[in-house]
Each structure stands twice: as C-alpha cells, then as structure tokens.
Design a protein around this motif. Sequence first.
Motif, PDB file in Angstrom:
ATOM      1  N   ARG A   1       0.848  -1.204   0.000  1.00 18.82           N
ATOM      2  CA  ARG A   1       0.000   0.000   0.000  1.00 18.82           C
ATOM      3  C   ARG A   1       0.887   1.259   0.000  1.00 18.82           C
ATOM      4  NH1 ARG A   1      -4.581   0.853  -2.024  1.00 18.82           N
ATOM      5  NH2 ARG A   1      -3.288   2.406  -3.020  1.00 18.82           N
ATOM      6  N   LEU A   2       1.901   1.237   0.842  1.00 19.43           N
ATOM      7  CA  LEU A   2       2.787   2.403   0.932  1.00 19.43           C
ATOM      8  C   LEU A   2       3.588   2.584  -0.358  1.00 19.43           C
ATOM      9  CD1 LEU A   2       4.057   1.994   4.616  1.00 19.43           C
ATOM     10  CD2 LEU A   2       2.396   3.666   3.769  1.00 19.43           C
TER      11      LEU A   2
ATOM     12  N   MET B   1       2.607   1.675  -3.428  1.00 21.20           N
ATOM     13  CA  MET B   1       1.678   2.180  -4.446  1.00 21.20           C
ATOM     14  C   MET B   1       1.449   3.683  -4.250  1.00 21.20           C
ATOM     15  SD  MET B   1       0.032   0.878  -6.978  1.00 21.20           S
ATOM     16  CE  MET B   1      -1.314  -0.202  -7.400  1.00 21.20           C
ATOM     17  N   ASP B   2       1.287   4.091  -3.013  1.00 20.87           N
ATOM     18  CA  ASP B   2       0.940   5.488  -2.728  1.00 20.87           C
ATOM     19  C   ASP B   2       2.138   6.433  -2.765  1.00 20.87           C
ATOM     20  OD1 ASP B   2      -1.561   4.488  -2.374  1.00 20.87           O
ATOM     21  OD2 ASP B   2      -1.586   4.649  -0.184  1.00 20.87           O
ATOM     22  N   ASN B   3       3.332   5.867  -2.738  1.00 22.24           N
ATOM     23  CA  ASN B   3       4.515   6.721  -2.627  1.00 22.24           C
ATOM     24  C   ASN B   3       5.459   6.610  -3.822  1.00 22.24           C
ATOM     25  OD1 ASN B   3       4.628   8.083   0.218  1.00 22.24           O
ATOM     26  ND2 ASN B   3       3.845   6.024   0.553  1.00 22.24           N
TER      27      ASN B   3
ATOM     28  N   LYS C   1       5.745   6.863  -8.344  1.00 25.51           N
ATOM     29  CA  LYS C   1       5.103   7.215  -9.616  1.00 25.51           C
ATOM     30  C   LYS C   1       5.315   6.087 -10.620  1.00 25.51           C
ATOM     31  CE  LYS C   1       5.549  12.232  -9.338  1.00 25.51           C
ATOM     32  NZ  LYS C   1       6.703  12.401  -8.417  1.00 25.51           N
TER      33      LYS C   1
ATOM     34  N   ARG D   1     -10.253   2.801  -5.298  1.00 22.47           N
ATOM     35  CA  ARG D   1      -9.448   3.986  -5.598  1.00 22.47           C
ATOM     36  C   ARG D   1      -8.257   3.683  -6.509  1.00 22.47           C
ATOM     37  NH1 ARG D   1      -5.064   5.344  -1.092  1.00 22.47           N
ATOM     38  NH2 ARG D   1      -5.354   3.620   0.344  1.00 22.47           N
ATOM     39  N   ASP D   2      -7.960   2.393  -6.664  1.00 25.57           N
ATOM     40  CA  ASP D   2      -6.866   2.015  -7.568  1.00 25.57           C
ATOM     41  C   ASP D   2      -7.373   1.591  -8.952  1.00 25.57           C
ATOM     42  OD1 ASP D   2      -4.635   2.108  -5.550  1.00 25.57           O
ATOM     43  OD2 ASP D   2      -5.929   0.633  -4.584  1.00 25.57           O
TER      44      ASP D   2
END
Lengths: 167, 621
Positions: free
Chosen positions: B40-41, B43-45, B47, B610-611
């Motif tokens: 999760r981290l 994916m969110d952090n 590009k 959201r993905d």
Amino acid sequence: MVKLHERKFVSADPEKCIGCSVCEYACSMVKEKTFNPTKSRIRAVRLGPLVNLAITCRLCEDPPCVVACPRDALTQEENTGIIMVDEEKCNGCGWCIEACDYGAIMLHPETKVVYVCDTCKELGKPQCVEWCPEEALDSVTADVLAQKARRKVVKKLFQETAEGASE
Amino acid sequence: MFAYTGKILRINLSTGKAETEPLKEKMAKQYIGGIGLGFRLLMDNSKPGTDPFDPDNPLIFVTGPLSGTMGPTAGNGYAVVSKSPATGGVAESKAHGFFGPELKRAGYDAVIFTGKAEKLVYAWIDDDSVQLLDAQHLKGKSPYETDVAIREDLGDHYIRVSAIGEAGEKLVRFASIINDEFRAIGRTGMGAVMGSKNLKAVAVRGTNDVNVADLDGFKEFIKMIHERMKGPATRKYRTLGTPENVLVLNALAALPTRNFTQATFEGAEKVSGEYLNERYVAKIIGCATCAMRCDHVAVVPEGPYKGSTSRMEFECLWALGPNCGVDRLDAIIEAMRLCNHYGIDGISTGVTVGFAMDLYENRILPKGKTDGLNLRFGNHEALIELVKKIGARNGWLGDALAEGTKRAAEKIGKGAEQYACHIKGLELPGYDLRGLKTAALGFSVSYRGACHLRSGAYSPDVKGKVNRFAIEKGRGKIVKDGEDLYDVIDSLILCKFSRGTYYDGLEDMAKYYTLATGIEMTPDELIRAGERINNLARLFNVREGVGTREFDSLPPKIMNVPIPDEGVAKGSVVNKEEFELGLDDYYAVRGWTREGIPTVEKLKELDLGRDAHIVRKGGKK
C-alpha cells in the motif's frame, strides 16, 4: 549444623541456550506487563552463532553489589538470598552495577533505580525458566549446579560405558 | 492503538530530513502490516515507470502487527518492499531475527526511505532520534562486519543492524540485505535498491514498550503456540531442517540438477540433510522469541574450506550444489558463506552460476568470456570463484551475471535465453516444475517472479494430493487459496516454518491478531485482506507494465526439455496447452480478465476502488 544450600537462582546451560531471548520477553511480561527486553531482569547475550548465554543474578554468598552500595539501599534476604532494593534509598548511582561481575543488576529505564532478579518468588518459580523453550534455564542451588557439572565430567570421561547409563 | 505504534517514519536521504506521519487504524486493518502494508505504501509513494534505481523509488521497511511481542516467529520479523531491479515489478522479502522487533520498539510500523545520499551513509534510528551518519569507512564491508563495526562505533551491543554488502553497493540485481549475520531479505534485489540510495545500513535501538490489547488472553495463546512449536508441526525444521528436501525431491525426480537439465542428482546423498547434520552442523540456534530454533549453523571441519561457517537451508544448498552439479558440502557451505559475505541471494546466485555452466557446456559462452574459469558442471573451485566475481562485479562474466540470468542472457546472446531459468526476471528455486505442475502454475503467476513461498503450490504436488504430472481445472483455485493465505502470513510476518502450528489456520491467526491489536478481525476478513493484498501487488505490476498474461510465463527449459532421467518422471514437461488452461483457470477464479488484469468489479469488491484507474487504462503504460 551443616545444611545444604537452599538458595535457588536461575542458571543457563551454555550447551542448550541459543540466545533466543524468550526469557527477556517473559520477564518483562510477568514483571512489567509489557514486552520490552530493556526492562528484563535476565538478558540474553549473543556473541556469535555458536556463543550464546542468558545471564541473571546468581545470589552470591557475599554479594558485592550489597557491599558496594554507599546508601545501604541493597540487602540480601537471609533464606532466599534475593537482593532487595529499597527504592526510597537507591539513587541510581550505579556502584552496584560496577561491582557485579555478571551485569545482573541494572538501572531501570523508567524508575531510574536499580532492579534485579527476585526469582519470581511471589509466583513460586522463575517464569523465564517456565517459558524457556530449550529447557536451557534451570532454577538451581549451588549444590545442584556442582552435581550437574560432576555428572557431566564423569560421563565425558567414561563416554562409552556411560552411554547405556540412565541419563 | 495496541501492538501497532501508529507511526510511519519517512526519511529523505537526499535532504537528510526525517518526519513521521500517523498510520490510521483502517489502513492497518485492511493491509495488516508486513508486505501488505508495504505494498500500500509503495503504491501510494511511487510514480508509474520509476526506475528501481531512481532515487524516487521508495525503499520501505515494515514491521508486522505482532513484531516486538513475545509471539513466536511473528514477534521477530520485518519486511522490505520496493520496486524490484530484477523484475521491474513489485518486490518484497522478509527476514526474522532481532532487527524487526527493535524497529517496532523504536516506535515505527514502517520506515520509508526515499532519495539518495550524496555519499555512503547509514541511518541511525535511536527511538525518536534519526540521524544519517557517514559510512564511508564501511564501504566494501560485509553485512556482518558492518553490523559489528556499527555496534562498536555506537557503543551498544544490543543495537540491531540490517545492512548490505559490497554487492548491494555495486547494484548486483539480486543483492540482499542481511541482519543477525545470516538472516536475509534475500529475494528480489532489495540490497541493490538500498545500494542505489547510498544507504549502507539501518541501525536501530528501540526502548519503548510494545503493549498488546489483551495481555492475559495473548499470554495464554502464545503459551499454546510455544507448546505446539515443540511438537510434530515443526519437527522437520528442528531436526534435519529444510535440507531434508534433498532426498525427498530426489526420490520424486523433482530435484533440478545442472541448471534444470536432469531432475535427479547422483550426488544427492552427499549433499543431503542427513549428511549435512551428521558431519557439518555445529549448533542449531534460533531467532528472538522463537521456541522452534531452525538455524542449522554448519562449520566445515577440514579440507580446503576448513572453518567456513554458514547457516544452511535447502534452497541455497540446492542452488549452489545440485543445480551446479556440485556434490561437496564443504564447497557449498563456503559458497553460501560468500553469498552472505557479499550480500547476494543464494538462490539467484546458484541459479546464475548454473546458467553460466550450462552455457559453457553447450559452447554458447566463448572461451574468452569465462574470466579464465573452467565452468564445467561440478567444478567446485569455479563455483567459488564465480560467486566472488558476481559479488564484487569482477571481470566481464562476473559483471554480466551480476545482472541476473534474464539480463545476462540478453548480453551474451546466441540463444542464451533458452538456458535462463527465471520467471519475470527472478531465478527459480529448487523444484523441478516439469514434474510438479501445480507449482509450475503457482510460480508463473507469482507477483514477485519465480517463488515457492508466494503460494506453496509445490506442496500438493509433493504430498501426492493431485496428479503432479498434469495441470487440470481446479489448480487455479489451489494456487489462489495458497497465495491469499501466504499474503496473510507475510503481512502478519509469521515465519512459514511455523505455519503448521496454527492448527485452526485462519481462525487461529485472526484470534492472534485481535488479542494483540484489539482490532476485531474475523477469519473471513483476514483472508479477504490476503486477497486484497494479492490484487494490490498485481495492480502494481499492471501499473508498471509487467502485470499481464505474457509475463506469467515459464522458462524455456521447463517448457521444452523433457525430464531425461529414467523413472517416474521420465519425459515429463509442461506443454503449452495445459499451461494456458491453467492460466485461464487461475484468472477466472481470481475474477480477472483473460489477460490477467483485475476487473473494476473485483477491485471494488475488495475495497480497492481507488486504484481502479490503473486497470481502466488497460494495463499498458
């Protein structure tokens, strides 16, 4: 009257101890209601994969920590040999820590007074011994410790004939 | 929060700035910890399209919810997550020992490293205090030497260190990160990502309490697990250890030999778990808080490698031994020691050396490009020399092989790719997929590349629960169920050696989680989290352009070279038809498209809505 020693302390068998530190966690769980090895009264020392040992207070007969304390905060209980800390008197100066050859008496990270193994006397037996998964820890008297060593050395000397012996 | 610290630490290596942010309870429950929270981290952090060695690729250290408790095996782990320089997709690896719990006690559920330090540094995390300290004097040192030096420098024996060796510094694509001398974040090249950031080590001292929600209930539960640890569920790991597999797989004709040429090894007895334990194992030790003890520490008693010491497990023993045709345990132990010394994954190293030997035997590797080595199979001296060359990127061949079999094959050309045994760029572990076909399907769809620990799909084959010589309908579900469960296990960071002690499976694990964290968790919710985590990992691969059907492949040798050995497995090979059927079956049971892309409906069902923009783009960059 001559009497066998009754004082029982926690000792680790170097051949069985693997330095896993379950004892540290068990100690902090029982004594401090949390998981934190820095608050354990027994510490595992791992110097390498083959060199591991857990160490705690051995209830010395003439305890140097008691002698070293300039404030008379430490006393030894007559029957059990446990080192008692008067938390009012102790100011955390550390003379006892320096005097102990085993690093068994330590300064508590929160209370800032020294603390040491009391063999879980209120629970009847040391909880680290209960939890040790390798059965490396034992609660022993000096006599039993000497006996163990003697049996071991004799067994070693008579390796072949002793193989069929009861042990 | 209980058990969790509720804090994520972010360290920018370019600026030296460190800051913390909260971990929300909802995210904790949805992604558990370990690899799940790590994905999760990640994916969110990050590009899309970031190169694994770009400073912007985050390197994430994650603890599990149980790290730092007295929970056996779960109490002592940590995971590292990033984008893999081997596969270009999602990367994760876990290690146990003493480092994970220390990081938790320092106060962090995760540490996200971004950027790149100007010079070689190490991070010194002392509870709330975070510093980047000069590590130039540690350049070229092994992970263990680094560990010792840092503890000496900082003056505390109980500081725990996770470090890279020379290979990580030199961006060997299968470089590892090692803690506690033998415990490796081994697979997917996390050491190289760390090296690309000029980060030599992470040193931690944690003095905070780790509290669980229900101490009495937790105590009772772990007492039970500790007792089970002494029983039959962990027998294998406590006695012969995983090297027991050597003779088991050899008897099944499933022990890959000489770079997946044969499936039995005539020298198997001499490299067996039995032989290892009788002659080499000096002591069996364990990790923090674990009642099992599984670390078989082997010491070579005599001969040219006298004194060489290493922990030995099956996979690396196989890769450096039978897979290279080497039947000498003393040389295998020395090769393993060297892997730990340079900080390289023993599996990928052995398979890469075996690949080079196969090329040499088949005259694809010209004499001038062998760095002067006689690379015939079974030459233990060549094995040792080549491991050294790879670890330090020495010579033309050492440098080429340090790229892994996939890229090395491209460099060498002349059909070398026909001999490269990898999936998605990650080298195969020690199961001959030609005669273990559930495993073949499982390995091919694994999001981190060839891996026996992403689904455990070899197990039904080895145990005879299915016809191991065919892929049939229904295997997709076996693989999916295995994957989802292993995603849970790796997010709780339970050691897989202990998986058998959870007699009631997910029910035990859910109870364990709730007792520690106080967060209600049902077995259904837990396995649903596993499915969510697997889909998220797949989505990352889709986002990076490596997550579609064409990447779920098998190496040419598995598809084209039938097992030649006489006996039960003779002639077996995975054919295209059954493999395609297996993929269809797997995607269907996953609720993915025929191209292997998660559908928007599936993502919404898993609370990953959201993905969904990633799949709406059709999975292409």
